[in-house]
Design a protein around this motif. Structure first.
Motif, PDB file in Angstrom:
ATOM      1  N   GLU A 121       0.824  -1.212   0.000  1.00 52.96           N
ATOM      2  CA  GLU A 121       0.000   0.000   0.000  1.00 52.96           C
ATOM      3  C   GLU A 121       0.856   1.259   0.000  1.00 52.96           C
ATOM      4  O   GLU A 121       0.542   2.247  -0.673  1.00 52.96           O
ATOM      5  N   PHE A 124       2.067   1.640  -3.594  1.00 52.19           N
ATOM      6  CA  PHE A 124       0.947   1.974  -4.477  1.00 52.19           C
ATOM      7  C   PHE A 124       0.501   3.411  -4.260  1.00 52.19           C
ATOM      8  O   PHE A 124       0.208   4.136  -5.219  1.00 52.19           O
ATOM      9  N   ILE A 129      -1.159   4.317  -7.715  1.00 51.02           N
ATOM     10  CA  ILE A 129      -1.744   3.138  -8.366  1.00 51.02           C
ATOM     11  C   ILE A 129      -2.994   2.707  -7.605  1.00 51.02           C
ATOM     12  O   ILE A 129      -2.956   2.519  -6.393  1.00 51.02           O
ATOM     13  N   VAL A 148       2.159  -2.753 -11.856  1.00 48.20           N
ATOM     14  CA  VAL A 148       2.445  -3.730 -10.794  1.00 48.20           C
ATOM     15  C   VAL A 148       3.927  -4.111 -10.828  1.00 48.20           C
ATOM     16  O   VAL A 148       4.584  -4.218  -9.782  1.00 48.20           O
ATOM     17  N   ALA A 151       5.917  -1.303  -9.340  1.00 51.96           N
ATOM     18  CA  ALA A 151       5.769  -1.327  -7.876  1.00 51.96           C
ATOM     19  C   ALA A 151       6.633  -2.424  -7.265  1.00 51.96           C
ATOM     20  O   ALA A 151       7.259  -2.234  -6.212  1.00 51.96           O
TER      21      ALA A 151
END
Length: 493
Positions: A121, A124, A129, A148, A151
């Motif tokens: 989190e 993101f 995101i 993704v 990240a």
């Protein structure tokens, strides 16, 4: 992290891929790596990340000589490679993909899902995101999968990120988000190697450009100090005076007519005519239904209503085999999964649609087959050490030429080309455009689906613009402009 590669050489058997490459990467910069397909860009990055070992030359990390044993070790030391064909586990969740092999566990080995979500989190939120951790990767768009992957590199504390053709399958909105994230990464002092054939992106996002040609680094310059023409000249070793060949656009009779083709929710009431000797462009935003229409015409997917006529006769196309028998060829946008059998040699990939040409009562005349393939390889200037070489060993541009050779060899009278130059360098693009021109002059009818607006404008005799599954408008040669196409593509008039 500062990275420097000096005098890197690498050969695979008799094929000398790298002949002496220098590259220096500074913290916080976006360094574009340019070159034709087969110039050695990916090989160089695979040496940096430990997938291959160089024959000669040295890798320095922060001034110290370093050789990574494998990509995992490089990743653990802060260097991540996001490949063009992303390596994901499609049936596993986003969270599982983020922490694959690096799960947070307690002392007895239980996976701590809440802790992993907290870590994810943070990243993101930093990157902006908005994707659920519980979704499976297969349900995400290519752009979301790319986010993704980025990240994941930050969860691994990456200081250097290599991106290979990162925007090849992204929408304009996803590209803008990607560029925003790249700039955020720069602010964190992360360095990026950006490999792309899209020149406009290079000038928008990169700080410096290194150009490679035939396994040698030709030059490194600040992006602001170079030009499009200079980069192209260095990449191909010659001037490309006219990037798009002059098209005559003398069209003949109607050969294909599509009437009210419908396959909800993808497209509805699609009608158009295709003439012999013309190149009909299909434009529109990604997801508008362009590819789905072509798949319906070629018999890959069924349609619910409508009809297709070939020279006035109604066609009953249930499968791609039916379409091929009627002289229709389809170069799909996904050449690796749908256009080629990667483990098969070049010869078999080219000849598979034309066995009747050199077979007798089920027996193949191998000499005639070889002559047939050799002729096509020479005509399309496919760069391969041998026609018996696995097609997976070829560069992207040469793989695309093999798919084209397959359909030309099949004697296709109608060619559907879906994103024919995606992931292809400027030199190979020009060769593909010249080939399209030659085929059109011979009377072959061509439909070209492309997201590249300059390409659509440069090559097409007229353009149909698709918006949300319907044809929003038709533009003739003298009406073509990026503004007009985008207006129609976004629902304007």
């Amino acid at each position: 992290m500062q990275v420097e590669l000096r005098g890197i050489t690498k050969a695979f058997g008799a094929n000398q891929v790298l002949k002496g490459v220098d590259l220096k990467l500074e913290p916080g910069e976006v360094h574009a790596l340019m070159g034709e397909n087969g110039a050695g860009k990916s090989t160089l990055m695979n040496i940096l990340t430990g997938l291959h070992k160089q024959d000669d030359g040295t890798v320095y990390i922060n001034g110290e000589q370093k050789q990574y044993a494998n990509p995992k070790e490089a990743e653990e030391n802060g260097i991540s490679f996001i490949h063009q064909e992303m390596i994901t586990w499609p049936d596993m969740t986003v969270l599982e993909n983020l922490f694959m092999g690096k799960e947070i566990k307690n002392k007895i080995g239980w996976v701590l899902t809440k802790e992993m979500k907290k870590e994810a989190e943070k990243v993101f939120n930093e990157l902006g995101i908005d994707i659920s951790f519980d979704r499976t990767m297969r349900t995400l768009s290519v752009g979301q999968q790319q986010l993704v992957e980025i990240a994941k590199t930050l969860l691994n504390d990456a200081e250097v990120i290599i991106m290979d053709e990162p925007t090849a399958a992204l929408t304009d909105r996803e590209i803008k988000l990607l560029f925003k994230i790249i700039r955020q990464l720069q602010e964190k002092n992360v360095a990026l190697v950006y490999i792309s054939h899209r020149m406009e992106e290079i000038f928008e996002i990169s700080d410096r450009v290194t150009v490679m040609r035939d396994g040698v680094s030709i030059s490194t310059k600040a992006t602001k100090d170079t030009t499009y023409d200079e980069i192209v000249r260095q990449m191909v070793g010659r001037e490309l005076e006219d990037y798009y060949p002059e098209m005559t656009h003398d069209k003949g009779e109607v050969v294909l007519e599509v009437k009210n083709l419908t396959h909800l929710p993808h497209y509805e009431n699609i009608s158009f005519k295709l003439h012999s000797g013309e190149i009909l462009g299909f434009s529109g935003l990604m997801g508008a239904g362009r590819t789905e229409i072509m798949r319906g015409i070629f018999g890959i997917d069924s349609f619910e209503e409508g009809e297709i006529l070939l020279e006035g006769d109604k066609l009953d196309i249930k499968t791609p085999h039916d379409a091929v028998k009627k002289g229709i060829g389809f170069l799909t946008e996904n050449r690796k999964e749908e256009g080629l059998i990667l483990d098969f040699p070049v010869k078999d990939n080219i000849s598979m649609t034309a066995f009747e040409e050199f077979s007798n009562k089920g027996w193949i005349d191998t000499k005639e087959e070889k002559e047939f393939v050799d002729l096509l390889v020479k005509r399309l200037t496919v760069k391969t050490a041998s026609i018996d070489l696995s097609v997976s060993a070829l560069s992207g541009g040469n793989q695309q030429k093999v798919v084209l050779a397959k359909w030309i060899g099949a004697g296709s009278r109608i060619l559907i080309l879906d994103e024919p130059t995606r992931g292809v360098d400027v030199g190979a693009k020009r060769e593909i455009y010249n080939l399209m021109k030659e085929l059109a002059e011979r009377g072959v009818a061509i439909i070209m689906v492309s997201s590249d607006l300059p390409e659509i404008i440069g090559v097409s005799s007229r353009v149909l613009v698709v918006h949300e599954g319907s044809i929003a408008g038709e533009l003739h040669r003298d009406e073509l402009s990026e503004e007009r196409i985008m207006t129609l593509a976004t629902g304007g008039e």
